[in-house]
Design an enzyme around this catalytic site. Structure first.
Site, PDB file in Angstrom:
ATOM      1  N   ARG A 147       0.999   0.943  -0.328  1.00  0.00           N
ATOM      2  CA  ARG A 147       1.819   1.904   0.408  1.00  0.00           C
ATOM      3  C   ARG A 147       3.217   1.899  -0.190  1.00  0.00           C
ATOM      4  O   ARG A 147       3.774   0.831  -0.444  1.00  0.00           O
ATOM      5  CB  ARG A 147       1.863   1.502   1.889  1.00  0.00           C
ATOM      6  CG  ARG A 147       2.426   2.573   2.797  1.00  0.00           C
ATOM      7  CD  ARG A 147       2.565   2.076   4.233  1.00  0.00           C
ATOM      8  NE  ARG A 147       3.805   1.337   4.419  1.00  0.00           N
ATOM      9  CZ  ARG A 147       4.332   1.052   5.614  1.00  0.00           C
ATOM     10  NH1 ARG A 147       3.712   1.417   6.733  1.00  0.00           N
ATOM     11  NH2 ARG A 147       5.459   0.381   5.702  1.00  0.00           N
ATOM     12  N   TYR A 159      12.498   3.770   7.982  1.00  0.00           N
ATOM     13  CA  TYR A 159      11.326   2.977   8.327  1.00  0.00           C
ATOM     14  C   TYR A 159      10.692   2.360   7.067  1.00  0.00           C
ATOM     15  O   TYR A 159      10.567   3.023   6.042  1.00  0.00           O
ATOM     16  CB  TYR A 159      10.265   3.838   9.047  1.00  0.00           C
ATOM     17  CG  TYR A 159       8.962   3.099   9.074  1.00  0.00           C
ATOM     18  CD1 TYR A 159       8.790   2.029   9.953  1.00  0.00           C
ATOM     19  CD2 TYR A 159       7.964   3.358   8.148  1.00  0.00           C
ATOM     20  CE1 TYR A 159       7.655   1.258   9.910  1.00  0.00           C
ATOM     21  CE2 TYR A 159       6.820   2.595   8.099  1.00  0.00           C
ATOM     22  CZ  TYR A 159       6.676   1.546   8.981  1.00  0.00           C
ATOM     23  OH  TYR A 159       5.559   0.771   8.922  1.00  0.00           O
ATOM     24  N   ASP A 210       3.741   6.294   4.751  1.00  0.00           N
ATOM     25  CA  ASP A 210       3.830   6.379   6.215  1.00  0.00           C
ATOM     26  C   ASP A 210       5.089   7.168   6.598  1.00  0.00           C
ATOM     27  O   ASP A 210       6.206   6.735   6.312  1.00  0.00           O
ATOM     28  CB  ASP A 210       3.904   4.955   6.798  1.00  0.00           C
ATOM     29  CG  ASP A 210       3.763   4.932   8.313  1.00  0.00           C
ATOM     30  OD1 ASP A 210       3.780   6.008   8.944  1.00  0.00           O
ATOM     31  OD2 ASP A 210       3.624   3.818   8.867  1.00  0.00           O
ATOM     32  N   HIS A 212       5.815   7.833   9.700  1.00  0.00           N
ATOM     33  CA  HIS A 212       6.239   7.207  10.957  1.00  0.00           C
ATOM     34  C   HIS A 212       6.776   8.228  11.967  1.00  0.00           C
ATOM     35  O   HIS A 212       7.860   8.059  12.543  1.00  0.00           O
ATOM     36  CB  HIS A 212       7.263   6.093  10.691  1.00  0.00           C
ATOM     37  CG  HIS A 212       7.055   4.877  11.558  1.00  0.00           C
ATOM     38  ND1 HIS A 212       7.748   4.685  12.724  1.00  0.00           N
ATOM     39  CD2 HIS A 212       6.224   3.817  11.438  1.00  0.00           C
ATOM     40  CE1 HIS A 212       7.365   3.548  13.279  1.00  0.00           C
ATOM     41  NE2 HIS A 212       6.426   3.001  12.519  1.00  0.00           N
ATOM     42  N   GLU A 236       0.476   9.150   6.446  1.00  0.00           N
ATOM     43  CA  GLU A 236       0.261   8.559   7.774  1.00  0.00           C
ATOM     44  C   GLU A 236       1.249   9.096   8.807  1.00  0.00           C
ATOM     45  O   GLU A 236       2.434   9.261   8.497  1.00  0.00           O
ATOM     46  CB  GLU A 236       0.417   7.041   7.628  1.00  0.00           C
ATOM     47  CG  GLU A 236       0.286   6.270   8.916  1.00  0.00           C
ATOM     48  CD  GLU A 236       0.513   4.782   8.691  1.00  0.00           C
ATOM     49  OE1 GLU A 236       0.311   4.306   7.557  1.00  0.00           O
ATOM     50  OE2 GLU A 236       0.909   4.108   9.653  1.00  0.00           O
ATOM     51  N   GLU A 262      -2.125   4.604  15.013  1.00  0.00           N
ATOM     52  CA  GLU A 262      -1.803   3.186  15.257  1.00  0.00           C
ATOM     53  C   GLU A 262      -1.293   2.975  16.680  1.00  0.00           C
ATOM     54  O   GLU A 262      -1.416   1.883  17.211  1.00  0.00           O
ATOM     55  CB  GLU A 262      -0.812   2.653  14.221  1.00  0.00           C
ATOM     56  CG  GLU A 262       0.575   3.272  14.296  1.00  0.00           C
ATOM     57  CD  GLU A 262       1.503   2.770  13.195  1.00  0.00           C
ATOM     58  OE1 GLU A 262       1.056   2.638  12.055  1.00  0.00           O
ATOM     59  OE2 GLU A 262       2.678   2.519  13.505  1.00  0.00           O
ATOM     60  N   ARG A 283      -6.507   5.234  12.833  1.00  0.00           N
ATOM     61  CA  ARG A 283      -5.800   3.954  12.661  1.00  0.00           C
ATOM     62  C   ARG A 283      -5.796   3.071  13.905  1.00  0.00           C
ATOM     63  O   ARG A 283      -5.068   2.087  13.981  1.00  0.00           O
ATOM     64  CB  ARG A 283      -4.364   4.221  12.190  1.00  0.00           C
ATOM     65  CG  ARG A 283      -4.391   4.647  10.742  1.00  0.00           C
ATOM     66  CD  ARG A 283      -3.068   4.800  10.092  1.00  0.00           C
ATOM     67  NE  ARG A 283      -2.053   3.805  10.368  1.00  0.00           N
ATOM     68  CZ  ARG A 283      -2.042   2.563   9.877  1.00  0.00           C
ATOM     69  NH1 ARG A 283      -3.015   2.155   9.104  1.00  0.00           N
ATOM     70  NH2 ARG A 283      -1.051   1.753  10.170  1.00  0.00           N
ATOM     71  N   GLU A 339      -5.045  -1.964   6.649  1.00  0.00           N
ATOM     72  CA  GLU A 339      -3.652  -2.321   6.335  1.00  0.00           C
ATOM     73  C   GLU A 339      -3.501  -3.836   6.380  1.00  0.00           C
ATOM     74  O   GLU A 339      -4.063  -4.505   7.247  1.00  0.00           O
ATOM     75  CB  GLU A 339      -2.706  -1.676   7.364  1.00  0.00           C
ATOM     76  CG  GLU A 339      -1.231  -1.921   7.077  1.00  0.00           C
ATOM     77  CD  GLU A 339      -0.309  -1.239   8.088  1.00  0.00           C
ATOM     78  OE1 GLU A 339      -0.766  -0.938   9.209  1.00  0.00           O
ATOM     79  OE2 GLU A 339       0.866  -1.012   7.741  1.00  0.00           O
ATOM     80  N   TRP A 402      11.304   7.253  16.437  1.00  0.00           N
ATOM     81  CA  TRP A 402      11.520   6.191  15.460  1.00  0.00           C
ATOM     82  C   TRP A 402      10.251   5.965  14.649  1.00  0.00           C
ATOM     83  O   TRP A 402       9.163   6.024  15.104  1.00  0.00           O
ATOM     84  CB  TRP A 402      11.922   4.868  16.124  1.00  0.00           C
ATOM     85  CG  TRP A 402      12.094   3.833  15.053  1.00  0.00           C
ATOM     86  CD1 TRP A 402      13.115   3.730  14.165  1.00  0.00           C
ATOM     87  CD2 TRP A 402      11.163   2.794  14.723  1.00  0.00           C
ATOM     88  NE1 TRP A 402      12.869   2.699  13.291  1.00  0.00           N
ATOM     89  CE2 TRP A 402      11.690   2.113  13.611  1.00  0.00           C
ATOM     90  CE3 TRP A 402       9.926   2.398  15.254  1.00  0.00           C
ATOM     91  CZ2 TRP A 402      11.029   1.037  13.015  1.00  0.00           C
ATOM     92  CZ3 TRP A 402       9.271   1.343  14.675  1.00  0.00           C
ATOM     93  CH2 TRP A 402       9.833   0.654  13.557  1.00  0.00           C
TER      94      TRP A 402
HETATM   95  O1  EZ4 Z   1       6.069   0.308  12.790  1.00  0.00           O
HETATM   96  O2  EZ4 Z   1       3.662  -2.092  13.870  1.00  0.00           O
HETATM   97  O3  EZ4 Z   1       1.915   1.334   9.531  1.00  0.00           O
HETATM   98  N1  EZ4 Z   1       2.534   0.480  10.091  1.00  0.00           N
HETATM   99  C1  EZ4 Z   1       3.511   0.707  10.971  1.00  0.00           C
HETATM  100  C2  EZ4 Z   1       4.130  -0.517  11.604  1.00  0.00           C
HETATM  101  C3  EZ4 Z   1       4.784  -0.230  12.959  1.00  0.00           C
HETATM  102  C4  EZ4 Z   1       4.924  -1.514  13.734  1.00  0.00           C
HETATM  103  C5  EZ4 Z   1       5.537  -1.262  15.111  1.00  0.00           C
HETATM  104  O4  EZ4 Z   1       5.446  -2.414  15.885  1.00  0.00           O
HETATM  105  O5  EZ4 Z   1       3.856   1.840  11.223  1.00  0.00           O
HETATM  106  O6  EZ4 Z   1       5.049  -1.108  10.711  1.00  0.00           O
HETATM  107 CO    CO Z   2       2.375   3.257  10.540  1.00  0.00          CO
END
Ligand code: EZ4
Ligand code: CO
Length: 402
Positions: A147, A159, A210, A212, A236, A262, A283, A339, A402
């Protein structure tokens, strides 16, 4: 085999973990992870105050009945706290069942249907050059999938980028740290990162990214389209998935594979995404989506629609979850990728485990159960430390994801 007692262990070997230990009248014990990053004590209380008293005296073999009891019996169904608590019980019971049979958990789940579990690691850096440098390190370690997360010019933080490189932990202060986000600054950096990465690393490695949850659906469509020439393995969480139908819009604009879920805690969070084939990888995890019992149900639904699994595996999922996930991954026909963020040496010492990394794959090992235990004396030396995940604001001060 009856449940004699159960207790919650909270420990902080570098970061917080909540673990449920179930003891039976036969002397066998089972372990489940109950860690919900930044909300650890809410799950600990849910277990201690509401779940454990209802478990004592039950048949530890009756996994499905106990799952149904905790899910249907909650009345206030679902939600991350409830489903993480249920997951901890479920994983501990699968651990017990496999231990009683003297078999590694994957054998109880139907046996291995692949030779290993392909994992991806996290290469990150303050800029593109540093991220690629890191990616080379992962390639040298044997990773087949990496990643890529890079710092964004003009943003103080983003992030997935850490100074600690191998170990990323976003939860820090007691109250959330406030970060600043700008989509305009971020969007052009990802195609540049992938272009440079393909040039430097070649095409024989899977590359992931990702987002996020930070884009709108149309922005995600555009990013996906711009990344197509670099063949990403997946993009992602391009946008939050509360509105599952919004992924139709992303799909209309790009063939870049999408991975979502996730933060999902039940099959209902993913039903439309899967049935309408709006995603390619789901996920959801053993720890936040109701345990092995519920995750198998999600994976079975996904298999009908050509969706593969890509379980979350950040460091806030304890080694107990990683162990259980690997048995699930090894025995699930539509497994895609897992992951794998490495835990620190301190964490690994508190949770001795049978799984091992080899040539880009993880292997769960052949110890009976899920193969992960806890050193409670050592755990007691690391008391709980409150920590929260950050929050995001746009540059005009308004709140963002976030
Ligand atoms: O931000 O698990 O793909 N992984 C992620 C993680 C999340 C954390 C949050 O607790 O997006 O790093
Ligand atoms: Co993630």
């Amino acid at each position: 085999m009856k449940i004699k007692s159960a207790r919650v262990v909270v420990t902080c070997p570098g970061r917080n973990f909540v673990t449920l230990k179930i003891e039976t009248d036969t002397g066998l014990t089972g372990l489940g992870d109950a860690t919900l990053n930044g909300r650890e004590l809410a799950v600990a209380s849910y277990l201690s105050d509401h779940v454990i008293p209802a478990l004592i005296g039950r048949d530890a073999q009756a996994i499905e009945d106990i799952w149904q009891y905790l899910y249907r019996g909650a009345y206030w169904r679902r939600g991350p706290v409830t489903m993480t608590a249920i997951a901890a019980v479920d994983v501990a019971l699968w651990d017990l069942k496999a231990k009683q049979a003297g078999l590694p958990l994957y054998q109880i789940l139907g046996g291995a249907c692949r030779t290993g579990v392909m994992v991806y690691g996290h290469a990150n850096g303050a800029n593109i050059a540093e991220t690629i440098e890191e990616a080379r390190r992962y390639q040298a370690m044997g990773y087949k999938a990496i990643r890529l997360q890079s710092g964004v010019p003009g943003l103080a933080s983003t992030y997935g980028v850490s100074t600690d490189k191998l170990f990323y932990e976003p939860a820090s202060a007691i109250l959330p740290v406030e970060n600043l986000w700008s989509t305009v600054k971020y969007l052009p950096t990802v195609p540049r990162l992938f272009e440079a990465a393909r040039e430097a690393l070649g095409w024989d490695v899977h590359l992931l990214h990702d987002v996020h949850h930070r884009l709108t659906p149309i922005e995600a469509g555009r990013l996906g389209k711009e990344l197509e020439p670099y063949r990403p393995f997946w993009l992602e969480d391009p946008t939050p998935a509360e509105n599952q139908a919004s992924f139709r819009l992303i799909r209309q604009h790009t063939t870049t594979p999408l991975a979502v879920g996730e933060v999902f805690n039940s099959i209902w969070d993913a039903k439309q995404l899967i049935e309408e084939q709006l995603i390619d990888y789901i996920r959801a995890t053993v720890v936040h989506a109701g345990g092995v019992t519920h995750l198998r149900r999600i994976a079975t639904l996904a298999d009908l629609y050509g969706v593969r699994t890509g379980c979350h595996g950040a460091t806030d999922l304890s080694p107990v979850s990683m162990g259980a996930a690997l048995h699930f991954d090894l025995s699930t026909p539509n497994f895609g990728i897992q992951e794998y963020m490495r835990h620190t040496a301190e964490t690994d010492a508190v949770f001795p485990h049978a799984y091992r990394f080899e040539a880009g794959d993880l292997h769960p090992g052949d110890a009976p159960g899920h193969g992960v235990s806890i050193d409670e004396d050592l755990a007691a030396k690391f008391p709980y430390r409150p920590a929260s995940l950050p929050v995001n604001r746009l540059e005009d001060g308004s709140m963002w994801n976030w």
